[in-house]
Write a protein that holds these residues in place. Sequence first.
Motif, PDB file in Angstrom:
ATOM      1  N   ASN A 151       1.213  -1.119   0.359  1.00 31.08           N
ATOM      2  CA  ASN A 151       0.103   0.141  -0.193  1.00 31.08           C
ATOM      3  C   ASN A 151       0.675   1.576   0.046  1.00 31.08           C
ATOM      4  O   ASN A 151       1.474   1.565   0.478  1.00 31.08           O
ATOM      5  CB  ASN A 151      -0.813   0.308   1.579  1.00 31.08           C
ATOM      6  N   SER A 152      -0.151   2.037  -0.931  1.00 27.18           N
ATOM      7  CA  SER A 152       1.002   3.590  -0.653  1.00 27.18           C
ATOM      8  C   SER A 152       1.013   4.182   0.560  1.00 27.18           C
ATOM      9  O   SER A 152       2.052   5.150   0.465  1.00 27.18           O
ATOM     10  CB  SER A 152       0.617   4.805  -1.708  1.00 27.18           C
ATOM     11  N   GLY A 153       0.124   3.574   1.262  1.00 26.89           N
ATOM     12  CA  GLY A 153       0.147   4.926   2.269  1.00 26.89           C
ATOM     13  C   GLY A 153       0.950   4.083   4.114  1.00 26.89           C
ATOM     14  O   GLY A 153       0.987   4.524   4.848  1.00 26.89           O
ATOM     15  N   PHE A 154       1.440   2.827   3.882  1.00 32.48           N
ATOM     16  CA  PHE A 154       2.060   2.431   4.695  1.00 32.48           C
ATOM     17  C   PHE A 154       3.205   1.684   3.768  1.00 32.48           C
ATOM     18  O   PHE A 154       2.985   0.466   3.132  1.00 32.48           O
ATOM     19  CB  PHE A 154       0.990   1.018   5.256  1.00 32.48           C
ATOM     20  N   SER A 155       4.163   1.372   5.168  1.00 29.10           N
ATOM     21  CA  SER A 155       5.258   0.514   4.753  1.00 29.10           C
ATOM     22  C   SER A 155       5.328   0.219   6.059  1.00 29.10           C
ATOM     23  O   SER A 155       6.262   0.817   6.767  1.00 29.10           O
ATOM     24  CB  SER A 155       5.886   1.588   4.077  1.00 29.10           C
ATOM     25  N   LEU A 156       6.123  -1.476   5.343  1.00 29.52           N
ATOM     26  CA  LEU A 156       6.377  -1.621   7.482  1.00 29.52           C
ATOM     27  C   LEU A 156       8.390  -2.139   6.898  1.00 29.52           C
ATOM     28  O   LEU A 156       8.717  -2.422   6.270  1.00 29.52           O
ATOM     29  CB  LEU A 156       5.991  -3.512   6.978  1.00 29.52           C
ATOM     30  N   THR A 157       9.146  -0.913   7.488  1.00 32.00           N
ATOM     31  CA  THR A 157      10.588  -0.400   7.043  1.00 32.00           C
ATOM     32  C   THR A 157      11.154  -1.625   7.762  1.00 32.00           C
ATOM     33  O   THR A 157      11.081  -1.768   8.704  1.00 32.00           O
ATOM     34  CB  THR A 157      10.651   0.790   7.060  1.00 32.00           C
ATOM     35  N   PRO A 158      11.775  -1.772   7.844  1.00 32.01           N
ATOM     36  CA  PRO A 158      13.153  -2.226   8.608  1.00 32.01           C
ATOM     37  C   PRO A 158      13.807  -1.160   9.949  1.00 32.01           C
ATOM     38  O   PRO A 158      13.464  -2.273  10.663  1.00 32.01           O
ATOM     39  CB  PRO A 158      14.783  -1.920   8.016  1.00 32.01           C
ATOM     40  N   GLU A 159      13.492  -0.226  10.034  1.00 30.54           N
ATOM     41  CA  GLU A 159      13.464   0.033  11.046  1.00 30.54           C
ATOM     42  C   GLU A 159      12.095  -0.600  12.181  1.00 30.54           C
ATOM     43  O   GLU A 159      11.977  -0.632  13.147  1.00 30.54           O
ATOM     44  CB  GLU A 159      13.401   1.796  11.241  1.00 30.54           C
ATOM     45  N   ILE A 160      10.939  -0.514  11.603  1.00 28.58           N
ATOM     46  CA  ILE A 160      10.091  -1.206  11.944  1.00 28.58           C
ATOM     47  C   ILE A 160       9.694  -2.067  12.712  1.00 28.58           C
ATOM     48  O   ILE A 160       9.328  -2.658  13.459  1.00 28.58           O
ATOM     49  CB  ILE A 160       8.485   0.146  10.908  1.00 28.58           C
ATOM     50  N   ILE A 161      10.286  -3.055  11.955  1.00 27.08           N
ATOM     51  CA  ILE A 161      10.339  -4.460  11.613  1.00 27.08           C
ATOM     52  C   ILE A 161      11.083  -4.249  13.331  1.00 27.08           C
ATOM     53  O   ILE A 161      11.092  -5.016  14.041  1.00 27.08           O
ATOM     54  CB  ILE A 161      11.219  -5.376  10.744  1.00 27.08           C
ATOM     55  N   TYR A 162      12.662  -3.634  12.847  1.00 26.90           N
ATOM     56  CA  TYR A 162      13.490  -3.930  13.881  1.00 26.90           C
ATOM     57  C   TYR A 162      12.875  -3.383  15.990  1.00 26.90           C
ATOM     58  O   TYR A 162      12.806  -3.962  16.558  1.00 26.90           O
ATOM     59  CB  TYR A 162      15.248  -3.281  14.011  1.00 26.90           C
ATOM     60  N   GLN A 163      12.081  -2.078  15.422  1.00 29.51           N
ATOM     61  CA  GLN A 163      11.466  -1.935  16.788  1.00 29.51           C
ATOM     62  C   GLN A 163      10.575  -2.272  17.012  1.00 29.51           C
ATOM     63  O   GLN A 163      10.119  -2.400  18.442  1.00 29.51           O
ATOM     64  CB  GLN A 163      11.130  -0.392  16.390  1.00 29.51           C
ATOM     65  N   ALA A 164       9.637  -3.274  16.483  1.00 31.92           N
ATOM     66  CA  ALA A 164       8.481  -3.945  16.822  1.00 31.92           C
ATOM     67  C   ALA A 164       8.890  -5.633  17.199  1.00 31.92           C
ATOM     68  O   ALA A 164       8.514  -5.426  18.545  1.00 31.92           O
ATOM     69  CB  ALA A 164       7.752  -4.567  15.386  1.00 31.92           C
ATOM     70  N   LEU A 165      10.002  -5.646  16.767  1.00 27.10           N
ATOM     71  CA  LEU A 165      10.837  -6.817  17.848  1.00 27.10           C
ATOM     72  C   LEU A 165      11.050  -6.878  18.634  1.00 27.10           C
ATOM     73  O   LEU A 165      11.343  -7.628  19.643  1.00 27.10           O
ATOM     74  CB  LEU A 165      11.886  -7.720  16.774  1.00 27.10           C
ATOM     75  N   ILE A 166      11.408  -5.555  19.459  1.00 27.91           N
ATOM     76  CA  ILE A 166      11.642  -4.936  20.522  1.00 27.91           C
ATOM     77  C   ILE A 166      10.811  -4.754  21.599  1.00 27.91           C
ATOM     78  O   ILE A 166      11.147  -5.631  22.501  1.00 27.91           O
ATOM     79  CB  ILE A 166      12.539  -3.752  20.880  1.00 27.91           C
ATOM     80  N   GLY A 167       9.639  -3.906  20.726  1.00 31.65           N
ATOM     81  CA  GLY A 167       8.410  -4.262  21.394  1.00 31.65           C
ATOM     82  C   GLY A 167       7.298  -5.508  21.708  1.00 31.65           C
ATOM     83  O   GLY A 167       7.004  -5.850  23.193  1.00 31.65           O
ATOM     84  N   LEU A 168       8.262  -6.869  21.302  1.00 27.99           N
ATOM     85  CA  LEU A 168       7.657  -7.809  21.837  1.00 27.99           C
ATOM     86  C   LEU A 168       8.330  -8.236  22.410  1.00 27.99           C
ATOM     87  O   LEU A 168       7.953  -8.845  23.346  1.00 27.99           O
ATOM     88  CB  LEU A 168       7.664  -8.831  19.971  1.00 27.99           C
ATOM     89  N   THR A 169       9.705  -8.160  22.479  1.00 25.84           N
ATOM     90  CA  THR A 169      10.940  -8.711  23.273  1.00 25.84           C
ATOM     91  C   THR A 169      10.230  -8.172  24.890  1.00 25.84           C
ATOM     92  O   THR A 169      10.222  -8.625  26.592  1.00 25.84           O
ATOM     93  CB  THR A 169      12.204  -8.703  23.151  1.00 25.84           C
ATOM     94  N   TYR A 170      10.104  -6.396  25.053  1.00 25.03           N
ATOM     95  CA  TYR A 170       9.454  -6.785  26.390  1.00 25.03           C
ATOM     96  C   TYR A 170       8.474  -6.971  26.971  1.00 25.03           C
ATOM     97  O   TYR A 170       7.901  -7.374  28.034  1.00 25.03           O
ATOM     98  CB  TYR A 170       9.466  -4.941  26.380  1.00 25.03           C
ATOM     99  N   GLY A 171       7.650  -7.630  25.602  1.00 26.08           N
ATOM    100  CA  GLY A 171       5.859  -7.682  26.227  1.00 26.08           C
ATOM    101  C   GLY A 171       5.759  -8.842  26.584  1.00 26.08           C
ATOM    102  O   GLY A 171       5.590  -9.955  27.191  1.00 26.08           O
TER     103      GLY A 171
END
Length: 431
Positions: A151-171
């Motif tokens: 989607n042109s309005g949403f991009s799952l960038t490497p930065e978002i992926i890395y940060q999301a994995l950090i969030g999951l680790t905290y969780g």
Amino acid sequence: MSENMGQKSVNTGSHDFVSDTRVEFTKEMRKEYTILIPDMLPVHFKLLRNILSQHGYRVGLLKNTGRRVVDTGLKYVHNDTCYPALLVIGQMISALQSGKYDLNKVALMITQTGGGCRASNYIHLLRKALQKAGLGHVPVISLNISGLESNSGFSLTPEIIYQALIGLTYGDLFMLLKNQTRSYEINKGDADALIEKWVKELSGQLKRRKGYTLKGMERNMKAIVEDFTQIPLNKVKKTKVGIVGEIYVKYSSMANNDLENFLVEQDCEVMVPGVMGFMMFKIDNRIEDINLYGGNIAKKKAIQALMKYCEMLEKALYESVSKYSDFLPPSRYAHIKSLINGVVGLGNKMGEGWLLTAEMLELAEIGYENIICAQPFGCLPNHIVGKGMIRKVKEIYPKANIVPIDYDPGATKVNQENRIKLMISVAREEE
């Protein structure tokens, strides 16, 4: 915006048929639209929402539950489909029909794994359900790392992926510590209050772009663990119960009829394997696919780098628990994977695949021999690697006390809980 925008009408002679035309989430939509996501893991997903917010997205966590969600799912989804699909779609459409949201400025997000599990097709079921409900103009965003949709309005960038994995680790850290304390709390609610405090603190750090570095994570995790060690506990003997199963039913309290709280009420200590193990399993599968069938070398290196990053996060979590407390640390992914040698092959990777079997073996190994396998009725992968592997697990761990519990719209909570109570009764006779 017209309710039929983005849909394509086909004249069939006697009826107008609305096709499954995808409505793109555009750059213009990103500025004003709220993206709604299901709330499978409250703490994990709250952190993920905050991470996406830092990247300019408006995200709302769906909190609506109850029979209305189930009935809405039954109305708009074929009744023989997977229970998780029925619940997620029912929750989304029910929320849209609640009057809480501007239907011309709202989008939905759903995951797409790209594997052989029917979960990859939930997105198409959702779009068809939206059309049936007169909401076909609402964009649906596919959250995937397989390039299935963009989607042109949403991009799952490497930065978002890395940060999301950090969030999951905290969780995962919060889930691990909470499950080892709340059954023994002298002051009920201490663990929940501590988690609320730390989610607020971490969310503030995320806004300031802090807490993402390895040192920052290690510092935060050490402080979190040490805070949990200060909770007053009454460490009397409890029946230890582990939960495995299909990922949504395993974690979602709406899907499993509040299973974890029910077990605590039955005077049990609960252990639920973390979601990072599942993420590493999915990443590992892509590496195995390239090893077996060939593929792009650059893609393989990128996936291997992502796997090493996950291993680094996993190590930080493990060491924070083992160094600074007497809590039982989580098993490492490499060890969990080793447990299935000679038991089930790595090629069994549909749905939760071999990981589900491995998690049963892991729970039995660390002392949680009483295991509930929560599965949607008719979920073939889980019936094979879950229910189908119980006898093999019991051959390795004769004291394993495993009960498969089916969840679907027609299964009664009373029957499920009675079967669980019977398992607990057997466990206490063996103690």
